[in-house]
Design a protein around this motif. Structure first.
Motif: not given
Ligand code: ADP
Ligand code: MG
Length: 637
Positions: A259-267, A302-306, A347-354
């Motif tokens: 929700x509310x996150x840019x570039x925000x889909x984790x497939x 990826x997902x922008x973060x501060x 930028x953050x990368x959310x792994x879809x592994x687990x």
């Protein structure tokens, strides 16, 4: 040495506090079990019931297969160690350790032998002449343990024994207690509110919250496959990140939209998508997405973060960063990183592994290993359970635990993954399945298998040595005791007590005023304006789900909410006198005794009604709340 078994144990304190609810657990001989949960969740109450210091309101406790509900504390062969060591200040360490034995008139030379042996194990032999005030906190706790050891109990109960010690000593004593368990080869039940303590000490961890067991399993399993949001966030440090999300479908793919996150889909991975078959996914609903800190990495895009805070922990770095629309910091655990500092934009990368997904309302986990596999089924009175194209045959004994309305329409066969067997066992029934895919875990593999004609998976654990592969055809065995029938709101229709047929003998007479009286033989009378039965003698069958519990004002005062019915219609109620209960999700089964009925009567009450709150009550019997059968049909259900 002893194994323990808790069956449907409840503790309701006299003020009405339900401290422990439906506690079911088997503890193997010589195991180290940790009860963990926040303050007030019922840990100490459970332990005190084992010790015999607190009565058991309902349910059974077995120690080495002996029912001990009514066995006095001193005869249970149990020793308990508390947070406060309660040593006698005027006695030496030796006297403190031997005192319990002395009270039991054990001979002095035997006492000496036992105290010296225990002191050796605990490495306090050189302290035996000291008084408690001459000892450190850790040494005092050792003496308290020694006092328990000399009694050579079958079960050790430890209630937050380390919480009075400072952090460093606590870590050291953890190892000592684990070693002590190995040396003594006895069953330990250990209570703590500290998740790290639980994770590092127990063979089995029982996570409790609000009086209910949330999940009980090996530490690694709780960590990898938490059953719900509570367990997921209670265990693990730093905590799992939880982000409110919705789901998005693109062909066969499903993505989690943060929700509310840019570039925000984790497939999601293909296998993860398949697991969602067992839950009814709703694209209009919100879900809680979970990801552990070590499955997020810092990337070029990826997902922008501060970045807010960076903690360098020697061999790893913990980064706390903000993402748009999400109040709580996202926690990232990375290998040593020197180039990230506070206030950086990354930028953050959310792994879809687990990844994890929880229902926002029930908070149940929707992927990974579920608490239950739920397969649509139909049950009939001939003892057949139809599951897609397969049929399971159950016996009379099984049917005698099923509520009448289980035969109506479709329900779900519900079974826990750990209860599905790969070998036939007494009391189990076979079911043919085909393996669709496998997910690997540290302690075992999770198998997702298909029953022909059903889209939901039957999910179970298999040891890695079994080498089960994709597309294998298997016969699994379901133990009847653990095979439950759920309705569509997860109420279990396979109940623990025998469900008797709610039968009595009754005579129908037409009264002078034209009304009909139903006179229950050796029981009370009911009167109705219209009753579609001729005068005569009948078999009276009280319907399980039609009777309504009512309270008269006097007994209900201060116990029951005011907005419930407070008086029964004249001539249309029965008094209920002896009872137990089995609460479900939104109903409560009541086992009652009613005059004129030979056996226990099973009734369904609303879940806001507890027999433990209510010493006596009545039930309203509406005109469609019973059936009258010819006497000849006596034994047909
Ligand atoms: P824990 O050990 O997990 O902190 P307890 O077993 O001590 O929790 O308490 C569980 C619940 O029962 C709490 O709500 C507590 O207030 C209540 N409780 C504990 N002891 C009593 C008692 N003697 N009388 C009434 N309520 C109690
Ligand atoms: Mg406590």
């Amino acid at each position: 040495m002893a194994g323990l078994e808790f069956k449907h144990m409840y503790k309701v304190y006299s003020g009405g506090v339900r401290a422990v609810n439906d506690f079911n657990l088997e503890i193997k001989d010589k195991s180290f079990v940790v009860l963990v949960g926040p303050s007030g969740c019922g840990k100490s109450t459970t332990l005190r019931m084992v010790a015999g210091l607190e009565s058991i309101t309902s349910g059974q406790l077995y120690i080495d297969d002996v029912l001990v509900n009514d066995v006095e504390s001193k005869n249970r062969d149990i020793a308990m160690v508390f947070q406060s060591y309660a040593l006698y200040p005027h006695m030496t360490v030796y006297q403190n350790m031997g005192f319990g034995l002395k009270l039991r008139h054990v001979k002095p030379d035997v006492i000496k032998e036992k105290v010296l042996a225990a002191a050796e194990i605990l490495e306090i032999s050189d302290l035996l002449d000291r008084k408690p005030k001459e000892l450190s906190g850790g040494q005092r706790q050792r003496v308290a343990l020694g006092r328990a050891i000399v009694r050579e109990p079958n079960v050790f109960l430890l209630d937050e024994p380390l919480s009075n010690l400072d952090a460093k000593l606590r870590v050291q004593m953890r190892t000592e207690i684990t070693k002590l368990h190995e040396k003594l080869q006895t069953t330990f039940i250990y209570v703590t509110h500290d998740q790290t303590e639980a994770m590092t000490m127990g063979d089995v961890i029982v996570v409790m919250n609000k009086g209910f067991i949330q999940q009980a399993d090996a530490p690694v399993t709780l960590f990898e496959d938490p059953a719900n949001l509570f367990v997921a966030t209670f265990l693990g440090s730093p905590q799992m990140n939880i982000i409110k999300s919705s789901l998005k479908v693109d062909g066969k793919k499903i993505g989690v939209v943060l929700e509310d996150v840019e570039n925000n889909v984790v497939w999601l991975r293909e296998e993860t998508v398949k697991q969602l078959v067992n839950s009814e996914i709703d694209l209009n609903k919100k879900y809680l997405f979970g990801i552990r800190p070590d499955h997020i990495s810092i990337a070029d895009k990826g997902i922008p973060a501060h970045v807010e805070v960076v903690e360098q922990l020697g061999d790893e770095t913990i980064v706390y960063a903000k993402i748009e629309g999400h109040d709580k910091n996202i926690v990232i655990k990375a290998p040593l990183l020197n180039n990230i500092k506070s206030q950086d934009d990354i930028f953050l990368n959310f792994s879809n592994e687990r990844v994890y997904l929880f229902d926002e309302v029930t908070e149940h986990s929707l992927i990974g290993m579920p608490s239950f596999s739920k397969l649509p089924c139909e049950v009939n009175r001939n003892g057949e359970i139809k599951l897609g194209k397969e049929t399971i045959k159950v016996d009379e004994e099984y049917l005698s635990h099923i509520m009448d309305f289980a035969y109506e329409g479709s329900n779900f066969l519900a079974i826990k993954p750990e209860h599905v067997l790969l070998e036939e066992q007494a009391g189990s029934v076979p079911l043919k399945v085909k393996v669709d895919f496998i997910e690997e875990r540290t302690a075992y593999n999770i198998v997702y298998a298909v029953v022909e004609g059903i889209s939901q998976y039957l999910i179970f654990r298999a040891s890695k040595e079994r080498k089960i592969k994709k597309n294998d055809n298997l016969t699994v065995y379901l133990p009847l005791d653990n095979m439950l029938i759920f309705d569509n709101r997860d109420n279990n229709l396979f109940v623990r007590e025998v469900v008797y047929p709610n039968k009595a003998i009754a005579k129908v007479t037409t009264l002078k005023n034209g009304k009909k009286e139903v006179n229950i033989s050796r029981g009370e009378k009911l009167v109705y304006d219209n009753l579609p039965y001729e005068d005569g003698e009948y078999q009276f069958v009280l319907k399980q789900d039609k009777a309504e519990v009512v309270f008269d004002k006097k007994t209900a005062k201060g116990i029951i909410d005011k907005d419930v019915i407070t008086s029964a219609p004249k001539g249309q109620f029965l008094s209920v006198s002896c009872y137990d209960e089995e609460p479900q999700k939104d109903i409560n089964y009541i086992y009652a005794q009613i005059k004129g009925f030979d056996e226990y009567v099973t009734l369904v009450a609303k879940n806001n009604f507890s027999v433990y709150k209510m010493p006596k009550f009545k039930i309203v019997v509406p005109v469609d709340g019973f059936e009258l059968l010819p006497l000849g049909k006596l034994n047909n259900k």
